[in-house]
Design a protein around this motif. Structure first.
Motif, PDB file in Angstrom:
ATOM      1  N   ASP A   1      13.390   7.320  -3.682  1.00  0.00           N
ATOM      2  CA  ASP A   1      12.091   7.054  -3.046  1.00  0.00           C
ATOM      3  C   ASP A   1      12.233   6.622  -1.587  1.00  0.00           C
ATOM      4  OD1 ASP A   1      10.447   7.475  -5.372  1.00  0.00           O
ATOM      5  OD2 ASP A   1      11.183   5.563  -6.154  1.00  0.00           O
ATOM      6  N   ARG A   2      13.417   6.270  -1.199  1.00  0.00           N
ATOM      7  CA  ARG A   2      13.605   5.666   0.121  1.00  0.00           C
ATOM      8  C   ARG A   2      13.083   6.536   1.270  1.00  0.00           C
ATOM      9  NH1 ARG A   2      19.416   3.373   2.354  1.00  0.00           N
ATOM     10  NH2 ARG A   2      18.662   2.551   4.336  1.00  0.00           N
ATOM     11  N   PRO A   3      13.381   7.840   1.310  1.00  0.00           N
ATOM     12  CA  PRO A   3      12.866   8.650   2.420  1.00  0.00           C
ATOM     13  C   PRO A   3      11.342   8.702   2.474  1.00  0.00           C
ATOM     14  CG  PRO A   3      14.634   9.793   1.260  1.00  0.00           C
ATOM     15  CD  PRO A   3      14.257   8.630   0.417  1.00  0.00           C
ATOM     16  N   SER A   4      10.692   8.476   1.341  1.00  0.00           N
ATOM     17  CA  SER A   4       9.226   8.533   1.288  1.00  0.00           C
ATOM     18  C   SER A   4       8.576   7.192   1.577  1.00  0.00           C
ATOM     19  CB  SER A   4       8.783   9.030  -0.099  1.00  0.00           C
ATOM     20  OG  SER A   4       9.341  10.289  -0.397  1.00  0.00           O
ATOM     21  N   LEU A   5       9.383   6.161   1.840  1.00  0.00           N
ATOM     22  CA  LEU A   5       8.865   4.822   2.119  1.00  0.00           C
ATOM     23  C   LEU A   5       9.367   4.329   3.481  1.00  0.00           C
ATOM     24  CD1 LEU A   5       9.526   3.237  -1.399  1.00  0.00           C
ATOM     25  CD2 LEU A   5       7.287   3.892  -0.475  1.00  0.00           C
ATOM     26  N   PRO A   6       9.021   5.055   4.563  1.00  0.00           N
ATOM     27  CA  PRO A   6       9.564   4.699   5.882  1.00  0.00           C
ATOM     28  C   PRO A   6       9.146   3.322   6.370  1.00  0.00           C
ATOM     29  CG  PRO A   6       7.801   6.316   6.089  1.00  0.00           C
ATOM     30  CD  PRO A   6       8.123   6.228   4.632  1.00  0.00           C
TER      31      PRO A   6
ATOM     32  N   ALA B   1       0.841  -1.208   0.000  1.00  0.00           N
ATOM     33  CA  ALA B   1       0.000   0.000   0.000  1.00  0.00           C
ATOM     34  C   ALA B   1       0.870   1.249   0.000  1.00  0.00           C
ATOM     35  CB  ALA B   1      -0.930  -0.014   1.219  1.00  0.00           C
ATOM     36  N   GLU B   2       1.958   1.244   0.768  1.00  0.00           N
ATOM     37  CA  GLU B   2       2.857   2.396   0.796  1.00  0.00           C
ATOM     38  C   GLU B   2       3.540   2.584  -0.556  1.00  0.00           C
ATOM     39  OE1 GLU B   2       5.772   3.989   4.170  1.00  0.00           O
ATOM     40  OE2 GLU B   2       6.694   2.345   3.053  1.00  0.00           O
ATOM     41  N   ILE B   3       3.978   1.493  -1.173  1.00  0.00           N
ATOM     42  CA  ILE B   3       4.611   1.574  -2.491  1.00  0.00           C
ATOM     43  C   ILE B   3       3.623   2.103  -3.522  1.00  0.00           C
ATOM     44  CG2 ILE B   3       5.602   0.211  -4.383  1.00  0.00           C
ATOM     45  CD1 ILE B   3       6.777  -1.656  -2.219  1.00  0.00           C
ATOM     46  N   ASP B   4       2.390   1.605  -3.480  1.00  0.00           N
ATOM     47  CA  ASP B   4       1.371   2.060  -4.433  1.00  0.00           C
ATOM     48  C   ASP B   4       1.083   3.547  -4.267  1.00  0.00           C
ATOM     49  OD1 ASP B   4       1.209  -0.507  -5.360  1.00  0.00           O
ATOM     50  OD2 ASP B   4      -0.654  -1.001  -4.313  1.00  0.00           O
ATOM     51  N   ARG B   5       1.065   4.002  -3.021  1.00  0.00           N
ATOM     52  CA  ARG B   5       0.750   5.403  -2.744  1.00  0.00           C
ATOM     53  C   ARG B   5       1.877   6.337  -3.190  1.00  0.00           C
ATOM     54  NH1 ARG B   5       0.142   4.704   2.118  1.00  0.00           N
ATOM     55  NH2 ARG B   5       2.051   5.596   3.012  1.00  0.00           N
ATOM     56  N   VAL B   6       3.118   5.937  -2.976  1.00  0.00           N
ATOM     57  CA  VAL B   6       4.270   6.801  -3.256  1.00  0.00           C
ATOM     58  C   VAL B   6       4.765   6.662  -4.696  1.00  0.00           C
ATOM     59  CG1 VAL B   6       6.670   7.292  -2.630  1.00  0.00           C
ATOM     60  CG2 VAL B   6       4.991   6.804  -0.842  1.00  0.00           C
ATOM     61  N   ILE B   7       4.806   5.427  -5.202  1.00  0.00           N
ATOM     62  CA  ILE B   7       5.395   5.174  -6.516  1.00  0.00           C
ATOM     63  C   ILE B   7       4.356   4.790  -7.555  1.00  0.00           C
ATOM     64  CG2 ILE B   7       7.074   3.756  -7.804  1.00  0.00           C
ATOM     65  CD1 ILE B   7       8.536   3.316  -5.127  1.00  0.00           C
ATOM     66  N   GLY B   8       3.380   3.985  -7.131  1.00  0.00           N
ATOM     67  CA  GLY B   8       2.396   3.480  -8.071  1.00  0.00           C
ATOM     68  C   GLY B   8       2.954   2.317  -8.865  1.00  0.00           C
ATOM     69  N   GLN B   9       2.320   2.054 -10.003  1.00  0.00           N
ATOM     70  CA  GLN B   9       2.743   0.935 -10.851  1.00  0.00           C
ATOM     71  C   GLN B   9       3.338   1.397 -12.175  1.00  0.00           C
ATOM     72  OE1 GLN B   9       2.575  -2.457 -10.186  1.00  0.00           O
ATOM     73  NE2 GLN B   9       1.991  -1.948  -8.088  1.00  0.00           N
ATOM     74  N   SER B  10       3.426   2.697 -12.371  1.00  0.00           N
ATOM     75  CA  SER B  10       3.832   3.216 -13.681  1.00  0.00           C
ATOM     76  C   SER B  10       5.343   3.363 -13.843  1.00  0.00           C
ATOM     77  CB  SER B  10       3.164   4.570 -13.942  1.00  0.00           C
ATOM     78  OG  SER B  10       3.554   5.510 -12.948  1.00  0.00           O
TER      79      SER B  10
ATOM     80  N   ASP C   1       9.222   6.024  14.427  1.00  0.00           N
ATOM     81  CA  ASP C   1       8.912   6.854  15.587  1.00  0.00           C
ATOM     82  C   ASP C   1       7.404   6.980  15.743  1.00  0.00           C
ATOM     83  OD1 ASP C   1       8.023   8.750  13.737  1.00  0.00           O
ATOM     84  OD2 ASP C   1       9.767  10.071  13.967  1.00  0.00           O
ATOM     85  N   SER C   2       6.983   7.797  16.679  1.00  0.00           N
ATOM     86  CA  SER C   2       5.551   7.912  16.980  1.00  0.00           C
ATOM     87  C   SER C   2       4.751   8.507  15.827  1.00  0.00           C
ATOM     88  CB  SER C   2       5.357   8.781  18.233  1.00  0.00           C
ATOM     89  OG  SER C   2       5.937  10.069  18.042  1.00  0.00           O
ATOM     90  N   GLU C   3       5.434   9.180  14.905  1.00  0.00           N
ATOM     91  CA  GLU C   3       4.756   9.777  13.752  1.00  0.00           C
ATOM     92  C   GLU C   3       4.870   8.915  12.497  1.00  0.00           C
ATOM     93  OE1 GLU C   3       6.477  13.622  13.291  1.00  0.00           O
ATOM     94  OE2 GLU C   3       5.595  14.426  15.145  1.00  0.00           O
ATOM     95  N   GLY C   4       5.436   7.734  12.643  1.00  0.00           N
ATOM     96  CA  GLY C   4       5.555   6.835  11.501  1.00  0.00           C
ATOM     97  C   GLY C   4       6.745   7.120  10.620  1.00  0.00           C
ATOM     98  N   LYS C   5       7.655   7.983  11.076  1.00  0.00           N
ATOM     99  CA  LYS C   5       8.859   8.273  10.302  1.00  0.00           C
ATOM    100  C   LYS C   5       9.948   7.261  10.643  1.00  0.00           C
ATOM    101  CE  LYS C   5       7.928  13.256  10.133  1.00  0.00           C
ATOM    102  NZ  LYS C   5       8.432  14.610  10.522  1.00  0.00           N
ATOM    103  N   PHE C   6      10.841   7.030   9.666  1.00  0.00           N
ATOM    104  CA  PHE C   6      11.896   6.047   9.896  1.00  0.00           C
ATOM    105  C   PHE C   6      12.803   6.493  11.042  1.00  0.00           C
ATOM    106  CE2 PHE C   6      16.095   4.164   9.273  1.00  0.00           C
ATOM    107  CZ  PHE C   6      15.745   2.823   9.205  1.00  0.00           C
ATOM    108  N   LEU C   7      13.142   5.540  11.906  1.00  0.00           N
ATOM    109  CA  LEU C   7      13.941   5.825  13.095  1.00  0.00           C
ATOM    110  C   LEU C   7      15.236   5.025  13.030  1.00  0.00           C
ATOM    111  CD1 LEU C   7      14.107   7.120  15.960  1.00  0.00           C
ATOM    112  CD2 LEU C   7      12.996   5.040  16.817  1.00  0.00           C
ATOM    113  N   LYS C   8      16.343   5.725  12.958  1.00  0.00           N
ATOM    114  CA  LYS C   8      17.647   5.066  12.951  1.00  0.00           C
ATOM    115  C   LYS C   8      17.979   4.597  14.354  1.00  0.00           C
ATOM    116  CE  LYS C   8      22.443   5.809  11.518  1.00  0.00           C
ATOM    117  NZ  LYS C   8      23.435   6.786  10.975  1.00  0.00           N
ATOM    118  N   ARG C   9      18.447   3.353  14.480  1.00  0.00           N
ATOM    119  CA  ARG C   9      18.737   2.779  15.786  1.00  0.00           C
ATOM    120  C   ARG C   9      20.228   2.478  15.920  1.00  0.00           C
ATOM    121  NH1 ARG C   9      14.205   0.647  18.429  1.00  0.00           N
ATOM    122  NH2 ARG C   9      15.699   0.459  20.142  1.00  0.00           N
ATOM    123  N   ASP C  10      20.823   2.953  17.013  1.00  0.00           N
ATOM    124  CA  ASP C  10      22.260   2.742  17.242  1.00  0.00           C
ATOM    125  C   ASP C  10      22.612   1.270  17.405  1.00  0.00           C
ATOM    126  OD1 ASP C  10      22.711   5.452  17.089  1.00  0.00           O
ATOM    127  OD2 ASP C  10      22.622   5.774  19.261  1.00  0.00           O
ATOM    128  N   ALA C  11      21.676   0.502  17.944  1.00  0.00           N
ATOM    129  CA  ALA C  11      21.945  -0.912  18.199  1.00  0.00           C
ATOM    130  C   ALA C  11      21.690  -1.790  16.971  1.00  0.00           C
ATOM    131  CB  ALA C  11      21.095  -1.406  19.368  1.00  0.00           C
TER     132      ALA C  11
END
Length: 493
Positions: A346-351, A330-339, A419-429
């Motif tokens: 695209d990576r930052p837009s596909l957390p 669903a995320e891929i379809d929303r951001v990139i689609g099938q075309s 994170d709490s907003e659904g953004k990608f969270l980098k983890r030190d571990a």
């Protein structure tokens, strides 16, 4: 007179027992655990802890008993194992220069000879790693970028899956060939068709060698190389496989030497041949055909096995967690689609997609024990004294499953990387590539491969189990931790 009489009375058995007792005493004295050295289980005379399995599950039990830093003895060599994020970070990051060297690992030394990128040390290692790292990122001026190679290969992989027409199939070597083609394009200047029997054989030999390298019986070679090299066993298969692989690589070098144009280098081999000419006055840098051969093997293994295994885990997890697969799609379809095809932009837009990839790496636990390192100087870690020259192993699985770092360490949970907003969270571990100066050379390439292959596959296919054949998530442990062979249904969306 008394001693002479006693001497005359002692037969061969007594002499044998006396010699054994002396050898036993010598072994105990010579291998007495040094003061302030990390603790560990009692060892068997002459053998050490060779009956203690060197796998991440056994290591976890030993950590619980002896703490985050403990030791084992293999033959006459003591090895230190470091567990948990806190101690691993201390060793690899905080004490950046204390554990930067590689020990001699007899099983691998037969093939890699302490040259190349992975097993070398000192000046040669610095020169070879810098050269390889530069040309993995920026190879062949004017050539297509790594991303273009990946986009093209992603299409070939999807076509191969499409040809299965939704029927059950084992994706193992199709995926491995696709991933292997990326580093092949960089090193050789060309890819291999999935039907190429010689490259398929190459991949099978390498896969078997990597699997057997983690076998407890194989690792006896490291404790007793002088004896084991004369005995049958899986170590003989490992060495035989690598010899066939090296023969394959030598042919590529010879072909490049025949066709080499110093004014138009097209790939890694061409550029390396040019560097050999430039560095003739600096033999310590090691730029010669023997080192080139080992460097090629280093790069192929760093750029193929771990990424291919991770992608197989990713397919397997999507089969087990269809709701997560649907959310990724669903995320891929929303951001990139099938075309259009996914790109790295695209990576930052596909957390969420990125989080699933990272969680696959964490749970897949591809290289549980990393590759051994060695104390490059006398140092203290966690209150224990570790002498220069001591082999150490950082247990990466203990970091990826550290209960103090992950909310649900034993559960596949992409939320670990959001994170709490659904953004990608980098983890030190998150240290699947290790850390510090010996961080995996193929990390940059692997991240691109995993994102573009996974996103393109999920854009075009839905993966589901063959009815009645849900594969196990219990991995197969060799040098890497991989899924057991499984079949899948890849249905076009």
């Amino acid at each position: 007179m008394i001693f002479q009489t006693l001497f005359d009375c002692m037969d061969f058995t007594y002499w044998l027992l006396l010699v054994f007792a002396l050898l036993l005493l010598f072994d105990v004295v010579n291998n007495w655990r040094p003061h302030s050295f990390p603790p560990g289980p009692l060892s068997v005379p002459f053998l050490g802890n060779v009956f203690t399995g060197v796998n991440f599950k056994t290591m976890e039990k030993l950590t619980q008993e002896y703490g985050p830093i403990f030791s084992l003895r293999r033959g006459s060599e003591r090895m230190v194992f470091i567990s948990g994020y806190k101690m691993v970070k201390e060793a690899l990051v905080s004490q950046l220069d204390s554990f930067v060297d590689r020990p001699v690992v007899p099983l691998f030394h037969v093939i890699f000879k302490g040259i190349g990128v992975v097993t070398s040390n000192g000046y040669l290692w610095k020169k070879q790693r810098k050269f390889a790292n530069t040309h993995l990122r920026y190879f062949g001026e004017g050539q297509r970028s790594l991303e273009k190679y990946l986009e093209m290969e992603s299409n070939f992989l999807c076509e191969a899956f499409k040809e299965e027409q939704g029927r059950p199939f084992n994706p193992h070597y199709t995926v491995t060939n696709a991933v292997g083609n990326i580093i092949s394009s960089v090193i050789f200047g060309h890819r291999f068709e999935y039907s190429d029997s010689s490259f398929r054989k190459f991949l099978e030999l390498d896969n078997e060698a990597i699997f057997l390298s983690g076998n407890a019986q194989t690792q006896l070679y490291d404790a007793f190389p002088g004896l084991m090299k004369h005995l049958p066993g899986p170590h003989q298969t490992v060495h035989a496989n690598y010899q066939q692989i090296l023969t394959f690589l030598k042919k590529e070098i010879e072909k490049h030497q025949e066709e080499w144009n110093p004014d138009d280098p097209c790939d890694f081999i061409d550029v390396y041949l040019g560097e050999m000419e430039k560095k003739k006055e600096d033999p310590q840098a090691g730029f010669n055909t023997e080192t080139l051969l080992v460097c090629m093997l280093d790069l192929i293994e760093a750029g193929t096995e771990t990424s291919a295994v991770t992608l197989r885990w990713a397919i397997l997890y999507m089969m087990h967690y269809p709701q997560i697969q649907e959310k990724v799609q669903a995320e891929i379809d929303r951001v990139i689609g099938q075309s259009r095809q996914p790109t790295m932009a695209d990576r930052p837009s596909l957390p969420y997609t990125d989080a699933v990839i990272h969680e696959t790496q964490r749970m897949g636990n591809i290289v549980p024990l990393g590759f051994p390192k060695m104390a490059s100087r006398d140092t203290t870690l966690g209150g224990y004294f570790i002498p220069k020259g001591t082999a150490i192993t950082t247990i990466l699985s203990s970091v990826l499953f550290d209960k103090d770092e992950w909310a649900t360490p034993d559960v596949f949970n992409p939320g670990h990387f959001l994170d709490s907003e659904g953004k990608f969270l980098k983890r030190d571990a998150f240290l699947p590539f290790s850390a510090g100066k010996r961080v995996c050379l193929g990390e940059h390439l692997a991240k691109m491969e995993l994102f573009l292959f996974f996103t393109t596959l999920l854009q075009r296919f839905t993966f589901s189990p063959v009815p009645g054949e849900m594969p196990s998530l219990e991995g197969v442990l060799g040098f890497t931790h991989s899924p057991d062979n499984f079949r899948v249904l890849a249905v076009l969306r």
